[in-house]
Design an enzyme around this catalytic site. Structure first.
Site, PDB file in Angstrom:
ATOM      1  N   CYS A  79      20.853  27.882   3.420  1.00 34.53           N
ATOM      2  CA  CYS A  79      20.149  26.410   3.774  1.00 34.53           C
ATOM      3  C   CYS A  79      19.182  26.405   2.426  1.00 34.53           C
ATOM      4  O   CYS A  79      18.617  27.497   2.082  1.00 34.53           O
ATOM      5  CB  CYS A  79      19.113  26.854   5.077  1.00 34.53           C
ATOM      6  SG  CYS A  79      18.244  25.977   4.814  1.00 34.53           S
ATOM      7  N   CYS A 196      20.356  19.679   0.206  1.00 37.48           N
ATOM      8  CA  CYS A 196      20.507  20.098   1.685  1.00 37.48           C
ATOM      9  C   CYS A 196      22.004  20.311   1.962  1.00 37.48           C
ATOM     10  O   CYS A 196      22.320  19.421   2.225  1.00 37.48           O
ATOM     11  CB  CYS A 196      20.257  19.337   2.317  1.00 37.48           C
ATOM     12  SG  CYS A 196      19.990  19.113   3.807  1.00 37.48           S
TER      13      CYS A 196
END
Ligand code: DGL
Length: 285
Positions: A79, A196
């Protein structure tokens, strides 16, 4: 690092705010087929991209402790938002464990290095969550790798949420992608970091919008290579001969995780277990 008996055959822990990190797990399953993996998606607290750095550190500690308590021999922070806020603190926390240090690998440094190698003009773009952009972590990592490379960063507040919800590619999504790409086209970048873990799911749309000559750098491959090296350097490789197992935990609804997860992973997901991270209050996104 001294390894206790059985460490080799423990799983690699991987976590994300949701299902986006499965694009990273996908590459890890391909690159390291003999390894076992344990993935945790903190879906009850998704999205991380609008959280404060303090929240991201707290959430990351809690998730990391859960995975390490369940035997993870190495931790992959799949992440970007969590990596940008918590990587340094996580490394220090997991290096001081009485039961033995656990190495932590994040997504930002491998992707930044891949972008620096790919660019020919020295103009690199970044698409990421507001938390990741605000942290300046990519700018720092790229400046450390090559001070001549300039980064144009664009915060994309809604794209990960649209993707996580199981989006239809309609005119609204196309318009959103176009507006996020506009500053990168304006800056005439030749390389764009998908900062992302959700964004590889709209890769064709991004590529079409940015044009065929722009190189897109996704987190999966770069991080898989880094994990392979860490496993080899630490003497942590599984002794298994055949394919390893992969298991899933999430903090929200198991069935929605399974459904969305299969699209991201492009491999079967048999069982998902819900885990209660009770030390922190669950705040709805
Ligand atoms: N997967 C997260 C990241 O890479 C994005 C989604 C979120 O906002 O939680 O930053």
């Amino acid at each position: 690092m001294a390894m206790s008996h059985g460490t080799h055959n423990r799983p690699i822990g991987v976590f994300d705010s949701g299902v986006g990190g499965l694009t990273v797990l996908h590459e890890l399953l391909v690159a390291l087929p003999h390894e076992d993996f344990l993935y945790l998606g903190d879906t009850a607290r998704f999205p991380y991209g609008s959280r404060s750095p303090e929240e991201l550190v707290d959430f990351s500690f809690e998730v990391a402790d859960e995975l390490v308590d369940r035997g993870a021999k190495l931790l992959v922070v799949a992440c970007n938002s969590a990596t940008s806020a918590a990587l340094v603190a996580l490394r220090s926390r997991l290096s001081e464990r009485e039961a033995g240090a656990v190495a932590v690998i994040g997504v930002i440094s491998p992707e930044s290095q891949a972008a620096v190698v790919a660019t020919r003009t020295g103009r690199v773009g970044l698409l990421a969550t507001p938390a990741t952009v605000a942290s300046g972590a990519y700018e720092d990592a790229i400046a450390a790798a090559d001070p001549h490379v300039r980064v144009t960063s664009v915060a994309c507040p809604d794209l990960a949420t649209v993707i996580q919800r199981g989006f239809q590619i309609d005119d609204d999504v196309v318009g959103m992608v176009r507006s996020y790409c506009a500053p990168l086209k304006e800056a005439d970048v030749d390389t764009v970091i998908l900062g992302c873990t959700h964004f590889p799911l709209v890769r064709p749309l991004l590529q079409r919008t940015l044009g065929p000559r722009v190189r897109l750098i996704a987190p999966g491959r770069a991080i898989a290579r880094r994990v392979e090296c860490a496993i080899a350097a630490g003497g942590l490789g599984s002794e298994r001969v055949g394919e390893g197992e992969y298991r899933f935990l999430c903090t929200g609804d198991e069935e929605s995780f399974r459904e969305a997860g299969m699209r991201f992973l492009q491999m079967p997901i048999s069982e998902v277990r819900r885990v209660g991270l009770s030390k922190l209050e669950i705040i709805s996104g």
